[in-house]
Write an enzyme that holds these catalytic residues in place. Structure first.
Site, PDB file in Angstrom:
ATOM      1  N   HIS A  69       0.831  -1.214   0.000  1.00  0.00           N
ATOM      2  CA  HIS A  69       0.000   0.000   0.000  1.00  0.00           C
ATOM      3  C   HIS A  69       0.858   1.255   0.000  1.00  0.00           C
ATOM      4  O   HIS A  69       2.054   1.216   0.246  1.00  0.00           O
ATOM      5  CB  HIS A  69      -0.973   0.019   1.188  1.00  0.00           C
ATOM      6  CG  HIS A  69      -0.348   0.066   2.543  1.00  0.00           C
ATOM      7  ND1 HIS A  69      -0.042  -1.072   3.270  1.00  0.00           N
ATOM      8  CD2 HIS A  69       0.036   1.098   3.339  1.00  0.00           C
ATOM      9  CE1 HIS A  69       0.488  -0.730   4.438  1.00  0.00           C
ATOM     10  NE2 HIS A  69       0.548   0.594   4.507  1.00  0.00           N
ATOM     11  N   GLU A  86      -8.381   4.422   9.729  1.00  0.00           N
ATOM     12  CA  GLU A  86      -7.885   4.226   8.363  1.00  0.00           C
ATOM     13  C   GLU A  86      -8.909   3.554   7.461  1.00  0.00           C
ATOM     14  O   GLU A  86      -9.800   2.837   7.921  1.00  0.00           O
ATOM     15  CB  GLU A  86      -6.617   3.379   8.388  1.00  0.00           C
ATOM     16  CG  GLU A  86      -6.838   1.987   8.974  1.00  0.00           C
ATOM     17  CD  GLU A  86      -5.604   1.110   8.842  1.00  0.00           C
ATOM     18  OE1 GLU A  86      -4.678   1.295   9.631  1.00  0.00           O
ATOM     19  OE2 GLU A  86      -5.587   0.255   7.957  1.00  0.00           O
ATOM     20  N   GLN A  96      -3.890   3.381   1.529  1.00  0.00           N
ATOM     21  CA  GLN A  96      -4.264   3.405   2.949  1.00  0.00           C
ATOM     22  C   GLN A  96      -4.441   4.877   3.342  1.00  0.00           C
ATOM     23  O   GLN A  96      -3.462   5.622   3.432  1.00  0.00           O
ATOM     24  CB  GLN A  96      -3.149   2.765   3.796  1.00  0.00           C
ATOM     25  CG  GLN A  96      -3.448   2.742   5.290  1.00  0.00           C
ATOM     26  CD  GLN A  96      -2.268   2.182   6.097  1.00  0.00           C
ATOM     27  OE1 GLN A  96      -1.113   2.505   5.824  1.00  0.00           O
ATOM     28  NE2 GLN A  96      -2.568   1.340   7.075  1.00  0.00           N
ATOM     29  N   HIS A 140       3.860   7.322   3.690  1.00  0.00           N
ATOM     30  CA  HIS A 140       4.787   6.188   3.626  1.00  0.00           C
ATOM     31  C   HIS A 140       4.426   5.257   2.489  1.00  0.00           C
ATOM     32  O   HIS A 140       3.327   5.342   1.935  1.00  0.00           O
ATOM     33  CB  HIS A 140       4.809   5.412   4.956  1.00  0.00           C
ATOM     34  CG  HIS A 140       3.512   4.748   5.322  1.00  0.00           C
ATOM     35  ND1 HIS A 140       2.507   5.383   6.014  1.00  0.00           N
ATOM     36  CD2 HIS A 140       3.051   3.475   5.100  1.00  0.00           C
ATOM     37  CE1 HIS A 140       1.498   4.529   6.208  1.00  0.00           C
ATOM     38  NE2 HIS A 140       1.807   3.380   5.664  1.00  0.00           N
ATOM     39  N   GLU A 194       7.428   0.835   5.101  1.00  0.00           N
ATOM     40  CA  GLU A 194       6.785  -0.192   5.928  1.00  0.00           C
ATOM     41  C   GLU A 194       6.963  -1.540   5.241  1.00  0.00           C
ATOM     42  O   GLU A 194       6.954  -1.615   4.008  1.00  0.00           O
ATOM     43  CB  GLU A 194       5.291   0.167   6.057  1.00  0.00           C
ATOM     44  CG  GLU A 194       4.460  -0.787   6.883  1.00  0.00           C
ATOM     45  CD  GLU A 194       2.979  -0.352   6.942  1.00  0.00           C
ATOM     46  OE1 GLU A 194       2.644   0.792   6.531  1.00  0.00           O
ATOM     47  OE2 GLU A 194       2.155  -1.175   7.375  1.00  0.00           O
TER      48      GLU A 194
HETATM   49  N1  CMX Z   1       8.407  10.449   5.718  1.00  0.00           N
HETATM   50  C1  CMX Z   1       9.639  10.999   5.548  1.00  0.00           C
HETATM   51  N2  CMX Z   1      10.336  11.600   6.532  1.00  0.00           N
HETATM   52  C2  CMX Z   1       9.767  11.633   7.745  1.00  0.00           C
HETATM   53  C3  CMX Z   1       8.505  11.080   8.008  1.00  0.00           C
HETATM   54  C4  CMX Z   1       7.807  10.478   6.932  1.00  0.00           C
HETATM   55  N3  CMX Z   1       6.600   9.949   7.090  1.00  0.00           N
HETATM   56  N4  CMX Z   1       8.204  11.254   9.311  1.00  0.00           N
HETATM   57  C5  CMX Z   1       9.240  11.920   9.849  1.00  0.00           C
HETATM   58  N5  CMX Z   1      10.171  12.144   8.911  1.00  0.00           N
HETATM   59  C6  CMX Z   1      11.440  12.877   9.084  1.00  0.00           C
HETATM   60  C7  CMX Z   1      11.153  14.275   9.589  1.00  0.00           C
HETATM   61  O1  CMX Z   1      10.928  15.174   8.522  1.00  0.00           O
HETATM   62  C8  CMX Z   1      12.406  14.615  10.367  1.00  0.00           C
HETATM   63  O2  CMX Z   1      13.414  15.060   9.490  1.00  0.00           O
HETATM   64  P1  CMX Z   1      14.288  16.357   9.831  1.00  0.00           P
HETATM   65  O3  CMX Z   1      15.024  15.981  11.109  1.00  0.00           O
HETATM   66  O4  CMX Z   1      15.187  16.495   8.652  1.00  0.00           O
HETATM   67  O5  CMX Z   1      13.316  17.473  10.024  1.00  0.00           O
HETATM   68  C9  CMX Z   1      12.827  13.260  10.944  1.00  0.00           C
HETATM   69  O6  CMX Z   1      12.207  12.262  10.111  1.00  0.00           O
HETATM   70  C10 CMX Z   1      12.356  13.070  12.372  1.00  0.00           C
HETATM   71  O7  CMX Z   1      10.951  13.362  12.368  1.00  0.00           O
HETATM   72  P2  CMX Z   1      10.075  13.809  13.601  1.00  0.00           P
HETATM   73  O8  CMX Z   1       9.004  14.692  13.073  1.00  0.00           O
HETATM   74  O9  CMX Z   1      10.949  14.312  14.726  1.00  0.00           O
HETATM   75  O10 CMX Z   1       9.376  12.469  13.997  1.00  0.00           O
HETATM   76  P3  CMX Z   1       9.856  11.281  14.943  1.00  0.00           P
HETATM   77  O11 CMX Z   1      11.331  11.073  14.874  1.00  0.00           O
HETATM   78  O12 CMX Z   1       9.227  11.466  16.262  1.00  0.00           O
HETATM   79  O13 CMX Z   1       9.097  10.078  14.184  1.00  0.00           O
HETATM   80  C11 CMX Z   1       9.218   8.137  12.838  1.00  0.00           C
HETATM   81  C12 CMX Z   1       9.478   9.661  12.918  1.00  0.00           C
HETATM   82  C13 CMX Z   1       9.510   7.697  11.427  1.00  0.00           C
HETATM   83  C14 CMX Z   1      10.147   7.428  13.835  1.00  0.00           C
HETATM   84  C15 CMX Z   1       7.726   7.898  13.234  1.00  0.00           C
HETATM   85  O14 CMX Z   1       6.906   8.596  12.335  1.00  0.00           O
HETATM   86  C16 CMX Z   1       7.333   6.446  13.253  1.00  0.00           C
HETATM   87  O15 CMX Z   1       7.606   5.729  14.220  1.00  0.00           O
HETATM   88  N6  CMX Z   1       6.667   5.953  12.169  1.00  0.00           N
HETATM   89  C17 CMX Z   1       6.212   4.575  12.098  1.00  0.00           C
HETATM   90  C18 CMX Z   1       4.784   4.400  12.573  1.00  0.00           C
HETATM   91  C19 CMX Z   1       3.787   5.124  11.711  1.00  0.00           C
HETATM   92  O16 CMX Z   1       4.113   5.958  10.884  1.00  0.00           O
HETATM   93  N7  CMX Z   1       2.479   4.776  11.933  1.00  0.00           N
HETATM   94  C20 CMX Z   1       1.369   5.351  11.193  1.00  0.00           C
HETATM   95  C21 CMX Z   1       0.962   4.490  10.022  1.00  0.00           C
HETATM   96  C22 CMX Z   1       0.364   3.164  10.458  1.00  0.00           C
HETATM   97  C23 CMX Z   1       0.167   2.156   9.330  1.00  0.00           C
HETATM   98  O17 CMX Z   1       0.709   2.293   8.240  1.00  0.00           O
HETATM   99  O18 CMX Z   1      -0.574   1.169   9.570  1.00  0.00           O
HETATM  100 CO    CO Z   2       0.774   1.601   6.288  1.00  0.00          CO
END
Ligand code: CMX
Ligand code: CO
Length: 146
Positions: free
Chosen positions: A7, A43, A60, A84, A134
């Site tokens: 997705h 979602e 998604q 993502h 993912e």
């Molecule tokens: N795509 C690309 N870059 C991303 C991003 C994304 N979705 N999310 C965060 N970033 C980048 C930010 O821009 C930031 O970069 P800079 O430092 O250059 O500004 C950096 O990563 C850190 O971002 P943050 O805003 O401080 O966010 P966190 O570190 O707290 O969290 C992450 C980032 C990836 C660890 C967190 O989003 C995560 O754990 N994701 C996995 C879970 C998830 O997304 N669940 C929702 C979807 C569920 C599903 O698909 O079922």
């Molecule tokens: Co997903």
């Protein structure tokens, strides 16, 4: 082996309005919807096509359920858009272990529960050229035979 795009995750402020956009503009219908409290999202999965490995590809659509969720934080910073991508595999544990060996941060020790009973994990976007990635193993399809 990663065998398909499972997705594309799209973050939105209003799930119902976004679902209606995809329905009225493209004709995509909701295949499944759920709330995943652990991930902090409501979602909708829109099935786009079946794939040659017996799986499928979806959009998604994600609306945050709480202010401190990853998607709420992302929306506040970026606005709506592609959040993502997710690749499908028969064995998320093995794929995550292989990719971790290559020096990419895998966000979960153990895969967690994703849409429709799938098992999911994430790779850090900073290790993936800016793309939150993912990995998904779909739940086994229940046999219709009794
Ligand atoms: N795509 C690309 N870059 C991303 C991003 C994304 N979705 N999310 C965060 N970033 C980048 C930010 O821009 C930031 O970069 P800079 O430092 O250059 O500004 C950096 O990563 C850190 O971002 P943050 O805003 O401080 O966010 P966190 O570190 O707290 O969290 C992450 C980032 C990836 C660890 C967190 O989003 C995560 O754990 N994701 C996995 C879970 C998830 O997304 N669940 C929702 C979807 C569920 C599903 O698909 O079922
Ligand atoms: Co997903």
């Amino acid at each position: 082996m990663l065998t398909r795009i499972d997705h594309i995750g799209i973050a939105c402020f209003d799930l119902d309005k976004t679902v209606e956009f995809y329905r009225s503009t493209y004709g995509f219908e909701v295949f499944h919807s759920e709330v995943n409290e652990e991930q902090g999202v409501r979602e909708a999965m829109l099935k786009i096509n079946e794939t040659s490995d017996g799986g499928a590809s979806y959009l998604q659509l994600l609306e945050p359920t709480r202010e401190d969720s990853t998607v709420a934080k992302w929306l506040a910073k970026n606005g709506e858009g592609v959040h993502h991508i997710a690749f499908g595999t028969a064995d998320v544990d093995a794929e995550a272990a292989d990719i971790k060996e290559k020096g990419v941060r895998v966000l979960y020790e153990e895969p967690r529960r994703g849409s429709m009973g799938s098992r999911i994990t994430f790779l850090h976007p900073k290790d993936c050229h800016g793309v939150l990635t993912e990995l998904v193993t779909s739940a086994p399809v229940e046999s219709s035979e009794h």
